[in-house]
Design a protein around this motif. Structure first.
Motif, PDB file in Angstrom:
ATOM      1  N   GLN A 185      -5.290   7.828  11.957  1.00 19.44           N
ATOM      2  CA  GLN A 185      -6.008   9.029  11.563  1.00 19.44           C
ATOM      3  C   GLN A 185      -5.667   9.387  10.116  1.00 19.44           C
ATOM      4  O   GLN A 185      -4.600   9.028   9.613  1.00 19.44           O
ATOM      5  CB  GLN A 185      -5.657  10.204  12.481  1.00 19.44           C
ATOM      6  N   THR A 186      -6.568  10.107   9.452  1.00 16.37           N
ATOM      7  CA  THR A 186      -6.323  10.450   8.048  1.00 16.37           C
ATOM      8  C   THR A 186      -6.448  11.936   7.744  1.00 16.37           C
ATOM      9  O   THR A 186      -6.099  12.358   6.640  1.00 16.37           O
ATOM     10  CB  THR A 186      -7.309   9.699   7.128  1.00 16.37           C
ATOM     11  N   GLU A 187      -6.911  12.736   8.693  1.00 18.47           N
ATOM     12  CA  GLU A 187      -7.169  14.139   8.384  1.00 18.47           C
ATOM     13  C   GLU A 187      -6.479  15.093   9.341  1.00 18.47           C
ATOM     14  O   GLU A 187      -6.234  14.760  10.511  1.00 18.47           O
ATOM     15  CB  GLU A 187      -8.671  14.422   8.397  1.00 18.47           C
ATOM     16  N   LEU A 188      -6.188  16.272   8.822  1.00 17.40           N
ATOM     17  CA  LEU A 188      -5.584  17.341   9.608  1.00 17.40           C
ATOM     18  C   LEU A 188      -6.158  18.658   9.105  1.00 17.40           C
ATOM     19  O   LEU A 188      -6.150  18.924   7.900  1.00 17.40           O
ATOM     20  CB  LEU A 188      -4.059  17.338   9.442  1.00 17.40           C
ATOM     21  N   GLN A 189      -6.661  19.463  10.010  1.00 18.90           N
ATOM     22  CA  GLN A 189      -7.172  20.783   9.630  1.00 18.90           C
ATOM     23  C   GLN A 189      -6.071  21.828   9.792  1.00 18.90           C
ATOM     24  O   GLN A 189      -5.380  21.872  10.816  1.00 18.90           O
ATOM     25  CB  GLN A 189      -8.381  21.171  10.474  1.00 18.90           C
ATOM     26  N   VAL A 190      -5.925  22.652   8.765  1.00 19.67           N
ATOM     27  CA  VAL A 190      -4.964  23.750   8.817  1.00 19.67           C
ATOM     28  C   VAL A 190      -5.681  25.034   8.417  1.00 19.67           C
ATOM     29  O   VAL A 190      -6.703  25.007   7.715  1.00 19.67           O
ATOM     30  CB  VAL A 190      -3.750  23.496   7.887  1.00 19.67           C
ATOM     31  N   ARG A 191      -5.160  26.176   8.853  1.00 20.53           N
ATOM     32  CA  ARG A 191      -5.790  27.444   8.481  1.00 20.53           C
ATOM     33  C   ARG A 191      -4.737  28.515   8.250  1.00 20.53           C
ATOM     34  O   ARG A 191      -3.640  28.474   8.810  1.00 20.53           O
ATOM     35  CB  ARG A 191      -6.785  27.889   9.548  1.00 20.53           C
ATOM     36  N   ILE A 211      -5.252   4.834   5.492  1.00 17.41           N
ATOM     37  CA  ILE A 211      -4.944   4.785   6.918  1.00 17.41           C
ATOM     38  C   ILE A 211      -3.549   4.197   7.085  1.00 17.41           C
ATOM     39  O   ILE A 211      -3.173   3.251   6.400  1.00 17.41           O
ATOM     40  CB  ILE A 211      -5.977   3.930   7.665  1.00 17.41           C
ATOM     41  N   SER A 212      -2.786   4.751   8.012  1.00 12.46           N
ATOM     42  CA  SER A 212      -1.439   4.263   8.267  1.00 12.46           C
ATOM     43  C   SER A 212      -1.355   3.649   9.651  1.00 12.46           C
ATOM     44  O   SER A 212      -1.981   4.128  10.599  1.00 12.46           O
ATOM     45  CB  SER A 212      -0.424   5.410   8.143  1.00 12.46           C
ATOM     46  N   ALA A 213      -0.580   2.572   9.742  1.00 13.54           N
ATOM     47  CA  ALA A 213      -0.391   1.914  11.035  1.00 13.54           C
ATOM     48  C   ALA A 213       0.604   2.655  11.917  1.00 13.54           C
ATOM     49  O   ALA A 213       0.758   2.345  13.093  1.00 13.54           O
ATOM     50  CB  ALA A 213       0.084   0.486  10.821  1.00 13.54           C
ATOM     51  N   SER A 214       1.297   3.631  11.378  1.00 12.51           N
ATOM     52  CA  SER A 214       2.257   4.418  12.143  1.00 12.51           C
ATOM     53  C   SER A 214       2.011   5.904  11.873  1.00 12.51           C
ATOM     54  O   SER A 214       1.281   6.274  10.947  1.00 12.51           O
ATOM     55  CB  SER A 214       3.694   4.038  11.768  1.00 12.51           C
ATOM     56  N   ASP A 215       2.609   6.740  12.684  1.00 21.72           N
ATOM     57  CA  ASP A 215       2.452   8.180  12.507  1.00 21.72           C
ATOM     58  C   ASP A 215       2.984   8.611  11.143  1.00 21.72           C
ATOM     59  O   ASP A 215       3.966   8.071  10.637  1.00 21.72           O
ATOM     60  CB  ASP A 215       3.205   8.938  13.598  1.00 21.72           C
ATOM     61  N   THR A 216       2.319   9.600  10.548  1.00 21.01           N
ATOM     62  CA  THR A 216       2.725  10.131   9.252  1.00 21.01           C
ATOM     63  C   THR A 216       3.091  11.599   9.397  1.00 21.01           C
ATOM     64  O   THR A 216       2.292  12.393   9.920  1.00 21.01           O
ATOM     65  CB  THR A 216       1.597   9.997   8.214  1.00 21.01           C
ATOM     66  N   VAL A 217       4.279  11.959   8.958  1.00 23.91           N
ATOM     67  CA  VAL A 217       4.738  13.346   9.035  1.00 23.91           C
ATOM     68  C   VAL A 217       4.406  14.045   7.720  1.00 23.91           C
ATOM     69  O   VAL A 217       4.780  13.579   6.643  1.00 23.91           O
ATOM     70  CB  VAL A 217       6.255  13.426   9.318  1.00 23.91           C
ATOM     71  N   VAL A 218       3.691  15.168   7.818  1.00 27.56           N
ATOM     72  CA  VAL A 218       3.310  15.968   6.662  1.00 27.56           C
ATOM     73  C   VAL A 218       4.036  17.307   6.748  1.00 27.56           C
ATOM     74  O   VAL A 218       4.068  17.938   7.807  1.00 27.56           O
ATOM     75  CB  VAL A 218       1.788  16.196   6.629  1.00 27.56           C
ATOM     76  N   THR A 219       4.631  17.723   5.646  1.00 29.06           N
ATOM     77  CA  THR A 219       5.314  19.020   5.603  1.00 29.06           C
ATOM     78  C   THR A 219       4.393  20.036   4.930  1.00 29.06           C
ATOM     79  O   THR A 219       4.005  19.873   3.767  1.00 29.06           O
ATOM     80  CB  THR A 219       6.636  18.912   4.828  1.00 29.06           C
ATOM     81  N   LEU A 220       4.027  21.067   5.669  1.00 27.75           N
ATOM     82  CA  LEU A 220       3.098  22.095   5.205  1.00 27.75           C
ATOM     83  C   LEU A 220       3.864  23.350   4.791  1.00 27.75           C
ATOM     84  O   LEU A 220       4.931  23.655   5.334  1.00 27.75           O
ATOM     85  CB  LEU A 220       2.097  22.440   6.303  1.00 27.75           C
ATOM     86  N   GLY A 221       3.287  24.082   3.871  1.00 30.24           N
ATOM     87  CA  GLY A 221       3.914  25.341   3.453  1.00 30.24           C
ATOM     88  C   GLY A 221       2.910  26.245   2.773  1.00 30.24           C
ATOM     89  O   GLY A 221       1.893  25.795   2.238  1.00 30.24           O
ATOM     90  N   ASP A 265       0.836  -1.200   0.000  1.00 32.72           N
ATOM     91  CA  ASP A 265       0.000   0.000   0.000  1.00 32.72           C
ATOM     92  C   ASP A 265       0.876   1.256   0.000  1.00 32.72           C
ATOM     93  O   ASP A 265       1.890   1.317   0.694  1.00 32.72           O
ATOM     94  CB  ASP A 265      -0.913   0.019   1.232  1.00 32.72           C
ATOM     95  N   SER A 266       0.473   2.242  -0.758  1.00 33.57           N
ATOM     96  CA  SER A 266       1.213   3.502  -0.814  1.00 33.57           C
ATOM     97  C   SER A 266       0.355   4.626  -0.243  1.00 33.57           C
ATOM     98  O   SER A 266      -0.876   4.558  -0.258  1.00 33.57           O
ATOM     99  CB  SER A 266       1.627   3.831  -2.254  1.00 33.57           C
ATOM    100  N   GLN A 267       1.016   5.638   0.239  1.00 30.30           N
ATOM    101  CA  GLN A 267       0.315   6.764   0.853  1.00 30.30           C
ATOM    102  C   GLN A 267       0.240   7.939  -0.101  1.00 30.30           C
ATOM    103  O   GLN A 267       1.223   8.284  -0.763  1.00 30.30           O
ATOM    104  CB  GLN A 267       1.038   7.194   2.139  1.00 30.30           C
ATOM    105  N   GLY A 268      -0.948   8.530  -0.208  1.00 31.09           N
ATOM    106  CA  GLY A 268      -1.130   9.754  -0.978  1.00 31.09           C
ATOM    107  C   GLY A 268      -1.707  10.838  -0.094  1.00 31.09           C
ATOM    108  O   GLY A 268      -2.071  10.597   1.059  1.00 31.09           O
ATOM    109  N   THR A 313      -8.569  21.185   4.707  1.00 30.67           N
ATOM    110  CA  THR A 313      -8.459  19.844   5.283  1.00 30.67           C
ATOM    111  C   THR A 313      -7.420  19.062   4.502  1.00 30.67           C
ATOM    112  O   THR A 313      -7.578  18.832   3.299  1.00 30.67           O
ATOM    113  CB  THR A 313      -9.804  19.098   5.237  1.00 30.67           C
ATOM    114  N   VAL A 314      -6.347  18.699   5.182  1.00 28.53           N
ATOM    115  CA  VAL A 314      -5.312  17.856   4.593  1.00 28.53           C
ATOM    116  C   VAL A 314      -5.677  16.413   4.893  1.00 28.53           C
ATOM    117  O   VAL A 314      -5.881  16.041   6.056  1.00 28.53           O
ATOM    118  CB  VAL A 314      -3.923  18.195   5.177  1.00 28.53           C
ATOM    119  N   LYS A 315      -5.799  15.603   3.842  1.00 27.58           N
ATOM    120  CA  LYS A 315      -6.293  14.239   4.028  1.00 27.58           C
ATOM    121  C   LYS A 315      -5.333  13.222   3.392  1.00 27.58           C
ATOM    122  O   LYS A 315      -4.907  13.394   2.253  1.00 27.58           O
ATOM    123  CB  LYS A 315      -7.677  14.087   3.402  1.00 27.58           C
TER     124      LYS A 315
END
Length: 300
Positions: free
Chosen positions: A279-285, A228-238, A193-196, A222-224
């Motif tokens: 978890q799959t979602e993160l809210q940013v503003r 689903i990941s079995a481990s924490d996923t690091v997302v780089t925002l900009g 499985d790959s993450q998008g 909403t960043v989605k």
């Protein structure tokens, strides 16, 4: 004195008896019984000065357990199930019990109990993988006269949609004639499985991440994750605000923030925010700056 030479082989046969007879006449005779042992038991030394050979011990022991690698769903080059070769030291004329033990207390250990299982049906082959029989519990019964090099243990690898790291487990095996843990092989499960990632908004095309916001209000996205990941996923925002024609300037917006489940906090300088496992979602503003200048629509 008479003697009967016995033939040494590598097959475990257990105690074997034979008889010799001595007769003076059809009515007068005697019978003696000889017993051949091949389980390592000490026997009375034969006549003669010696040295005497070490008692033969043909009892089957696990000589080795191979490593195995599988990928969820299988591929053209990697099997979809974990298949271990369990090699015994000797053939036996009687049934042999092999006790198996799975251990997942390894780095990124696979799940074999509870929910989100990685391993399903367990089966064994005694003909080199031509046919398999499902088994439960920890013991397998090796039929008499089985080729000790043709035993395989297969662990079904379940194909799921969960993004996982490479997972491992170990399989240990020993016969009823052994103590300790026996021999051990390592199984490695590769994920298919790959993450998008997508960004959603509330604008005219929200699926493309568009947000329409009045000056002075917060633009919420909403960043989605796509899986689903079995481990924490690091997302780089900009955020990009160039100030070019039709583009917001850096003075039109404030620092990027994300919702941590309790409150809105500033995104770190490196832009990295963690989406927790499962978890799959993160809210940013992006707060916008209200001013008295008419600028038309400004994008960022």
């Amino acid at each position: 004195q008479v003697r009967v030479p016995t033939v040494q082989d590598s097959v475990y046969e257990g105690n074997e008896n034979f008889q010799i007879t001595a007769n003076l006449s059809p009515a007068v005779g005697a019978t003696g019984t000889g017993t051949i042992v091949d389980d390592g038991s000490p026997t009375p030394p034969p006549p003669g000065p010696g040295p005497f050979p070490t008692p033969e011990d043909d009892r089957p022991r696990v000589q080795g357990v191979s490593n195995a690698t599988a990928i969820e769903g299988g591929s053209s080059s990697i099997a979809k199930d974990l298949i271990f070769d369990v090699t015994l030291s000797n053939r036996s004329t009687t049934e042999t019990t092999v006790t198996l033990a799975l251990n997942t207390a390894t780095t990124n250990g696979a799940t074999i109990t509870g929910t989100a299982l990685d391993i399903g049906v367990r089966s064994v082959s005694f003909d080199g993988g031509k046919t398999y029989t499902v088994f439960t519990g920890n013991d397998i019964k090796v039929p008499a006269n089985t080729d000790p090099t043709q035993i395989k243990v297969k662990l079904e690898v379940l194909n799921d949609s969960l993004v996982e790291n490479t997972e491992t487990l170990t399989l240990s095996a020993k016969t009823q004639y052994e103590t300790g843990t026996g021999q051990t092989g390592t199984g490695t499960i590769l994920d298919n499985d790959s993450q998008g990632i997508t960004i959603g908004g509330n604008g005219t095309t929200p699926a493309l991440g568009n947000v329409l916001v009045a000056e002075g209000q917060d633009a919420v996205f909403t960043v989605k994750l796509t899986s689903i990941s079995a481990s924490d996923t690091v997302v780089t925002l900009g955020v990009t605000a160039t100030g070019a024609t039709g583009q917001a300037a850096s003075t039109d917006i404030k620092a990027l923030e994300y919702f941590n489940g309790t409150s809105w906090v500033a995104v770190p300088v490196n832009g990295q925010v963690t989406i927790a496992a499962g978890q799959t979602e993160l809210q940013v503003r992006v707060p916008t700056v209200q001013d008295s200048v008419y600028e038309g629509n400004e994008n960022f």
